[in-house]
Design a protein around this motif. Structure first.
Motif, PDB file in Angstrom:
ATOM      1  N   ARG A  21       0.829  -1.206   0.000  1.00 25.98           N
ATOM      2  CA  ARG A  21       0.000   0.000   0.000  1.00 25.98           C
ATOM      3  C   ARG A  21       0.864   1.256   0.000  1.00 25.98           C
ATOM      4  N   GLU A  22       0.375   2.293  -0.659  1.00 25.51           N
ATOM      5  CA  GLU A  22       1.135   3.531  -0.740  1.00 25.51           C
ATOM      6  C   GLU A  22       1.032   4.308   0.568  1.00 25.51           C
ATOM      7  N   LEU A  23       2.152   4.883   0.985  1.00 26.48           N
ATOM      8  CA  LEU A  23       2.236   5.761   2.149  1.00 26.48           C
ATOM      9  C   LEU A  23       2.923   7.043   1.710  1.00 26.48           C
ATOM     10  N   ILE A  24       2.332   8.184   2.039  1.00 25.95           N
ATOM     11  CA  ILE A  24       2.877   9.471   1.622  1.00 25.95           C
ATOM     12  C   ILE A  24       3.006  10.369   2.842  1.00 25.95           C
ATOM     13  N   TYR A  25       4.195  10.901   3.051  1.00 26.04           N
ATOM     14  CA  TYR A  25       4.438  11.889   4.099  1.00 26.04           C
ATOM     15  C   TYR A  25       4.370  13.285   3.485  1.00 26.04           C
ATOM     16  N   PHE A  26       3.677  14.192   4.161  1.00 23.32           N
ATOM     17  CA  PHE A  26       3.650  15.597   3.779  1.00 23.32           C
ATOM     18  C   PHE A  26       4.283  16.381   4.927  1.00 23.32           C
ATOM     19  N   ASP A  27       5.486  16.901   4.693  1.00 21.20           N
ATOM     20  CA  ASP A  27       6.244  17.587   5.740  1.00 21.20           C
ATOM     21  C   ASP A  27       5.876  19.067   5.785  1.00 21.20           C
ATOM     22  N   ASP A  28       5.646  19.580   7.001  1.00 21.54           N
ATOM     23  CA  ASP A  28       5.404  21.009   7.182  1.00 21.54           C
ATOM     24  C   ASP A  28       6.574  21.827   6.634  1.00 21.54           C
ATOM     25  N   PRO A  29       6.324  23.080   6.225  1.00 20.36           N
ATOM     26  CA  PRO A  29       7.438  23.922   5.760  1.00 20.36           C
ATOM     27  C   PRO A  29       8.485  24.172   6.840  1.00 20.36           C
ATOM     28  N   ASP A  30       8.076  24.144   8.102  1.00 19.70           N
ATOM     29  CA  ASP A  30       9.024  24.352   9.203  1.00 19.70           C
ATOM     30  C   ASP A  30       9.310  23.047   9.943  1.00 19.70           C
ATOM     31  N   THR A  31       9.246  21.931   9.233  1.00 21.49           N
ATOM     32  CA  THR A  31       9.401  20.620   9.863  1.00 21.49           C
ATOM     33  C   THR A  31      10.745  20.482  10.569  1.00 21.49           C
ATOM     34  N   THR A  32      10.724  19.712  11.618  1.00 27.00           N
ATOM     35  CA  THR A  32      11.961  19.367  12.324  1.00 27.00           C
ATOM     36  C   THR A  32      12.400  17.937  11.998  1.00 27.00           C
ATOM     37  N   ALA A 101       0.435  12.471   7.311  1.00 29.55           N
ATOM     38  CA  ALA A 101       0.668  11.225   6.576  1.00 29.55           C
ATOM     39  C   ALA A 101      -0.628  10.756   5.926  1.00 29.55           C
ATOM     40  N   VAL A 102      -0.515  10.234   4.722  1.00 31.59           N
ATOM     41  CA  VAL A 102      -1.652   9.694   3.980  1.00 31.59           C
ATOM     42  C   VAL A 102      -1.298   8.289   3.516  1.00 31.59           C
ATOM     43  N   PHE A 103      -2.203   7.337   3.721  1.00 31.41           N
ATOM     44  CA  PHE A 103      -1.928   5.988   3.256  1.00 31.41           C
ATOM     45  C   PHE A 103      -3.209   5.307   2.821  1.00 31.41           C
ATOM     46  N   GLU A 104      -3.058   4.288   2.001  1.00 29.42           N
ATOM     47  CA  GLU A 104      -4.209   3.511   1.545  1.00 29.42           C
ATOM     48  C   GLU A 104      -4.810   2.738   2.716  1.00 29.42           C
ATOM     49  N   ASN A 105      -6.123   2.791   2.813  1.00 28.58           N
ATOM     50  CA  ASN A 105      -6.829   2.097   3.885  1.00 28.58           C
ATOM     51  C   ASN A 105      -6.601   0.588   3.774  1.00 28.58           C
ATOM     52  N   ARG A 106      -6.370  -0.016   4.912  1.00 29.03           N
ATOM     53  CA  ARG A 106      -6.134  -1.465   4.946  1.00 29.03           C
ATOM     54  C   ARG A 106      -7.415  -2.254   4.681  1.00 29.03           C
ATOM     55  N   SER A 107      -8.566  -1.667   5.021  1.00 29.05           N
ATOM     56  CA  SER A 107      -9.864  -2.328   4.804  1.00 29.05           C
ATOM     57  C   SER A 107     -10.760  -1.377   4.016  1.00 29.05           C
TER      58      SER A 107
END
Length: 383
Positions: A21-32, A101-107
């Motif tokens: 399944r696809e997992l996507i991270y979206f980092d804040d502009p001021d991420t640490t 974070a966004v990912f495909e639902n497992r169910s």
């Protein structure tokens, strides 16, 4: 891991979970956070077969029968939160610390659509053959529920909602909604994309972690089908006419340069708020940078105003209606419809016989009264 810069300084990082399944991270502009992310080392069961949908010949509606959803998490203890970052004692869905974070639902209720488009996912055995095929009426009609369902985690924290996030984090989520709307709209077989947030056990929430979902349907939903019919029966600029009508009336709650929030003239729910952009735009992907920038604080003020009505958080469904992928792009405008069954501090509106069985609504609170209370609550919000 594939990395891509987005608007507002947000950085997108794409990877895969252990079962493909696809997992996507979206980092804040001021991420640490650093660049590297942990690999999902779990051993997972194979992905379930794509669900099947059946047609109700009395209405033409398609009903997805997704038996795998019976196994989804139900109000787990905080230490086993499946949306929190993984720890040695919590093999959750997200292996690394994250901002959004966004990912495909497992169910999933819909999808996966095609094996070649989704890695190791099982192929759809009997996909829809287009919108004309789905519009045909007949007894015993079935099709595979192609599409995709994604989970959008607003924060790694275990408690909260969209309204509890910072302006920066809200802007990151908006960027994620725009990115996913564009990507999902381009998938084969997807006819409509729907981002939403369910908040509160009274709504049926099964996870307290701050999150929303995105459904990608293989058909145009019944609500949008009725909307398209109303546009055909009135005029192509129906949304602009509604906006001007509400802006001139007593139910406006918030008005910015690009957005107006109001209680609609014929509100069904005790708490119901609509939010419209001032120009025609079909979906999140079509919003300008300025529109996205203003939406983040304005939407937070609206949600915190809803919560300020009572001493405890208010359950709601925040539904972002978007134009279908292939029709109505010039007439259906992106709009939020936020609804809550809460009609008093300790009372809920239940859909009884008239509403549930006949679709004939009876409002408990005059929309003007609801608008007065909400306006006062929103005006007291400080970000």
């Amino acid at each position: 891991m594939h990395t891509q810069p987005l608007g507002a300084g947000v950085l997108k990082r794409s990877t895969r979970l252990a079962d493909g399944r696809e997992l996507i991270y979206f980092d804040d502009p001021d991420t640490t956070l650093g660049r590297d992310r942990a690999v999902d080392a779990r051993t997972l069961d194979p992905r379930p077969a794509t669900a099947t949908m059946r047609q109700d010949v009395l209405t033409g509606d398609w009903v997805s029968v997704a038996a795998a959803r019976q196994n989804r998490a139900f109000l787990p203890p905080a230490e086993l939160d499946p949306l929190a970052p993984q720890t040695p004692t919590n093999p959750s869905e997200i292996p690394s610390q994250y901002d959004v974070a966004v990912f495909e639902n497992r169910s999933p209720s819909f999808g996966p659509a095609l094996a070649e488009a989704f890695g190791d996912a099982p192929a759809a055995s009997d996909p829809p053959r287009g919108l004309d095929d789905l519009a045909h009426l007949g007894l015993g009609r079935t099709r595979t529920s192609v599409g995709r369902c994604e989970v959008v985690c607003f924060s790694p924290e275990r408690a909260g909602s969209f309204g509890t996030q910072s302006v920066t984090r809200a802007r990151t989520v908006i960027e994620a909604w725009a990115d996913r709307t564009a990507a999902l709209s381009a998938l084969p077989g997807v006819a409509q994309v729907f981002p939403f947030e369910n908040r509160g056990e009274a709504i049926g929430v099964t996870l307290h972690h701050p999150h929303g979902q995105i459904y990608s349907y293989p058909y145009i939903t019944p609500r949008t089908t009725r909307l398209l019919d109303s546009i055909d029966r009135t005029s192509p600029d129906l949304f602009q006419r509604i906006l001007e009508f509400e802006q001139a009336g007593p139910r406006v709650l918030l008005r910015g340069e690009h957005w107006t929030a109001f209680v609609p003239f014929a509100a069904r729910w005790p708490i119901e708020v609509h939010l419209l952009p001032h120009r025609h735009v079909p979906d999140f992907a079509g919003l300008s940078e300025a529109e996205r920038d203003e939406l983040a604080p304005l939407y937070l003020r609206l949600l915190r105003g809803v919560d300020a009505l009572y001493d405890t958080p208010t359950p709601y469904i925040a539904a972002w209606h978007q134009a279908p992928v292939a029709v109505g792009r010039d007439t259906v405008r992106l709009n939020l419809q936020l609804t809550s069954p809460r009609r008093a501090a300790d009372k809920l509106k239940y859909l009884a016989g008239s509403e549930a069985a006949m679709g004939a609504w009876i409002g408990d609170v005059p929309p003007e009264t609801a608008a007065d209370r909400l306006r006062a609550a929103v005006e007291g919000v400080q970000l």
